[in-house]
Design an enzyme around this catalytic site. Structure first.
Site, PDB file in Angstrom:
ATOM      1  CB  SER A   1      -4.753 -15.295 -42.594  1.00  0.00           C
ATOM      2  OG  SER A   1      -3.704 -15.628 -42.247  1.00  0.00           O
TER       3      SER A   1
ATOM      4  CG  HIS B   1      -1.404 -18.793 -45.515  1.00  0.00           C
ATOM      5  ND1 HIS B   1      -0.965 -17.499 -45.931  1.00  0.00           N
ATOM      6  CD2 HIS B   1      -2.173 -18.263 -44.327  1.00  0.00           C
ATOM      7  CE1 HIS B   1      -1.086 -16.483 -45.157  1.00  0.00           C
ATOM      8  NE2 HIS B   1      -1.867 -16.924 -44.050  1.00  0.00           N
TER       9      HIS B   1
ATOM     10  CG  HIS C   1       3.441 -16.453 -41.250  1.00  0.00           C
ATOM     11  ND1 HIS C   1       2.706 -17.476 -42.075  1.00  0.00           N
ATOM     12  CD2 HIS C   1       2.660 -15.424 -41.440  1.00  0.00           C
ATOM     13  CE1 HIS C   1       1.509 -16.854 -42.629  1.00  0.00           C
ATOM     14  NE2 HIS C   1       1.437 -15.467 -42.252  1.00  0.00           N
TER      15      HIS C   1
ATOM     16  CE1 TYR D   1       2.548 -19.181 -38.061  1.00  0.00           C
ATOM     17  CE2 TYR D   1       2.569 -16.861 -38.085  1.00  0.00           C
ATOM     18  CZ  TYR D   1       1.941 -18.039 -38.266  1.00  0.00           C
ATOM     19  OH  TYR D   1       0.985 -17.892 -39.333  1.00  0.00           O
ATOM     20  CD  GLU D   2       4.298 -21.105 -41.794  1.00  0.00           C
ATOM     21  OE1 GLU D   2       3.995 -21.987 -42.691  1.00  0.00           O
ATOM     22  OE2 GLU D   2       4.009 -19.888 -42.339  1.00  0.00           O
TER      23      GLU D   2
ATOM     24  CB  ALA E   1      -5.433 -11.506 -41.218  1.00  0.00           C
TER      25      ALA E   1
ATOM     26  CG  MET F   1       1.522 -13.081 -35.947  1.00  0.00           C
ATOM     27  SD  MET F   1       0.885 -14.671 -35.644  1.00  0.00           S
ATOM     28  CE  MET F   1      -0.254 -14.447 -34.176  1.00  0.00           C
ATOM     29  CB  SER F   2       3.024 -11.495 -42.177  1.00  0.00           C
ATOM     30  OG  SER F   2       1.903 -10.621 -42.381  1.00  0.00           O
TER      31      SER F   2
ATOM     32  CG  ASN G   1      -8.359 -10.243 -34.016  1.00  0.00           C
ATOM     33  OD1 ASN G   1      -7.897 -10.597 -34.958  1.00  0.00           O
ATOM     34  ND2 ASN G   1      -7.799  -9.792 -32.801  1.00  0.00           N
TER      35      ASN G   1
ATOM     36  CG  HIS H   1      -6.010 -19.384 -37.795  1.00  0.00           C
ATOM     37  ND1 HIS H   1      -5.310 -18.203 -38.457  1.00  0.00           N
ATOM     38  CD2 HIS H   1      -6.075 -20.226 -38.960  1.00  0.00           C
ATOM     39  CE1 HIS H   1      -4.913 -18.544 -39.763  1.00  0.00           C
ATOM     40  NE2 HIS H   1      -5.645 -19.518 -40.117  1.00  0.00           N
TER      41      HIS H   1
HETATM   42  N1  HPA Z   1      -2.638 -10.297 -33.403  1.00  0.00           N
HETATM   43  C1  HPA Z   1      -1.661 -11.041 -34.076  1.00  0.00           C
HETATM   44  N2  HPA Z   1      -1.595 -11.274 -35.448  1.00  0.00           N
HETATM   45  C2  HPA Z   1      -3.023 -11.426 -35.711  1.00  0.00           C
HETATM   46  C3  HPA Z   1      -4.024 -10.874 -35.076  1.00  0.00           C
HETATM   47  C4  HPA Z   1      -4.056 -10.342 -33.548  1.00  0.00           C
HETATM   48  O1  HPA Z   1      -4.855  -9.862 -32.897  1.00  0.00           O
HETATM   49  N3  HPA Z   1      -5.154 -11.140 -35.948  1.00  0.00           N
HETATM   50  C5  HPA Z   1      -4.812 -11.439 -37.074  1.00  0.00           C
HETATM   51  N4  HPA Z   1      -3.476 -11.476 -36.998  1.00  0.00           N
END
Ligand code: HPA
Length: 278
Positions: free
Chosen positions: A33, A64, A86, A88-89, A116, A217-218, A241, A253
């Protein structure tokens, strides 16, 4: 019901790519991302939209692009995934692992995987690059492993070792290059969750307790698929973050995409210096 890809399925995707390019890349890259701009440095490019490839999972996430970028970067023939799909998609782990196997069949030996991630380690800062020293594949540990199903021994063994999932020599090279460039790179454990929800405060405390430094998440399913197939893996997380354990911000996001703009140029510098030494 889960359907498992056969070698013929993978070969179909390979043929569709080979119909569009003569390049036989030895280096593959997956851009997470907000990190898509890294692909802009690739020269003599052929673009292939994921929509044009049989079996390929198409990314639906903002940030993406969803295309393959094939060409030359820092003296190497490369194949770059500008955007990924991903779990989750709604894709199966087998589907999200497919691009890695296709790259293997195209001749890729070294995979550079980026993402990310949220900083679980509270000493990290937004914008940091973390070298992935090791991972915790939580989805895999609880039954969502991309290697579930019949083992295709053409790729690798039924029970592959993950002891050195992230290639020790490549990690050292990345550390040396980061030091030379004075990039102040972090190093740590990446933990994958399925998403798409961000974590509760209690979940972040759980991640800290089990030794995670970054969460996303990847990545881990791609790494598992690559290591099974005998590829050398190098991984980087861009810290977009810092995970809130009670007194920080709520993740979203947009900030993930924004932070990518700071991280991408630094990661590019690192890769431009590292690639010629491979
Ligand atoms: N948590 C999960 N996935 C992420 C995060 C997060 O804080 N930041 C970017 N991808």
């Amino acid at each position: 019901m889960t359907t498992y890809f056969t070698m013929a399925d993978y070969q179909e995707t390979v043929a569709a790519i080979q119909a569009r390019t003569d390049i036989a890349p030895k280096i593959g890259m997956i851009l997470g991302s907000g990190l898509g701009p890294l692909a802009e440095a690739v020269e003599n490019v052929t673009y292939i939209s994921y929509n044009d490839l049989p079996h390929w999972p198409v990314s639906t996430v903002e940030g993406h692009s969803g295309r393959l970028v094939i060409g030359q970067l820092a003296g190497h023939d490369v194949i770059v995934m500008q955007g990924r799909s991903h779990f989750y998609e709604g894709y199966t782990m087998q589907q999200v692992g497919l691009p890695v196997r296709v790259m293997k069949l195209l001749g890729v030996e070294t995979m550079i995987i980026t993402n990310a991630a949220g900083g679980v380690n509270q000493s990290f800062s937004v914008g940091d690059i973390m070298l992935i020293d090791d991972h915790i594949n939580l989805p895999g540990m609880i039954g969502q492993n991309p290697l579930f199903g019949p083992n295709l021994s053409e790729f690798g063994p039924r029970f592959p070792s993950m002891t050195f999932a992230y290639d020790p020599d490549l990690k050292q090279l990345a550390r040396d290059v980061a030091a030379e460039l004075e990039l102040g790179m972090q190093s740590g454990v990446y933990m994958a969750l399925s998403g798409p929800t961000y974590e509760t405060i209690a979940e972040i405390r759980f991640l800290q307790a089990v030794g995670a430094d970054a969460v996303g998440m990847s990545t881990t399913h791609e790494v598992v698929t690559a290591v099974h197939a005998g590829m050398r893996v190098l991984g980087f997380s861009g810290v977009t973050n810092i995970c809130n354990i009670g007194d920080g911000d709520v993740p979203n996001h947009e900030e993930v995409i924004e932070a990518g703009k700071v991280i991408a140029p630094n990661l590019m510098k690192l890769l431009q210096t590292l690639l010629p030494r491979l």
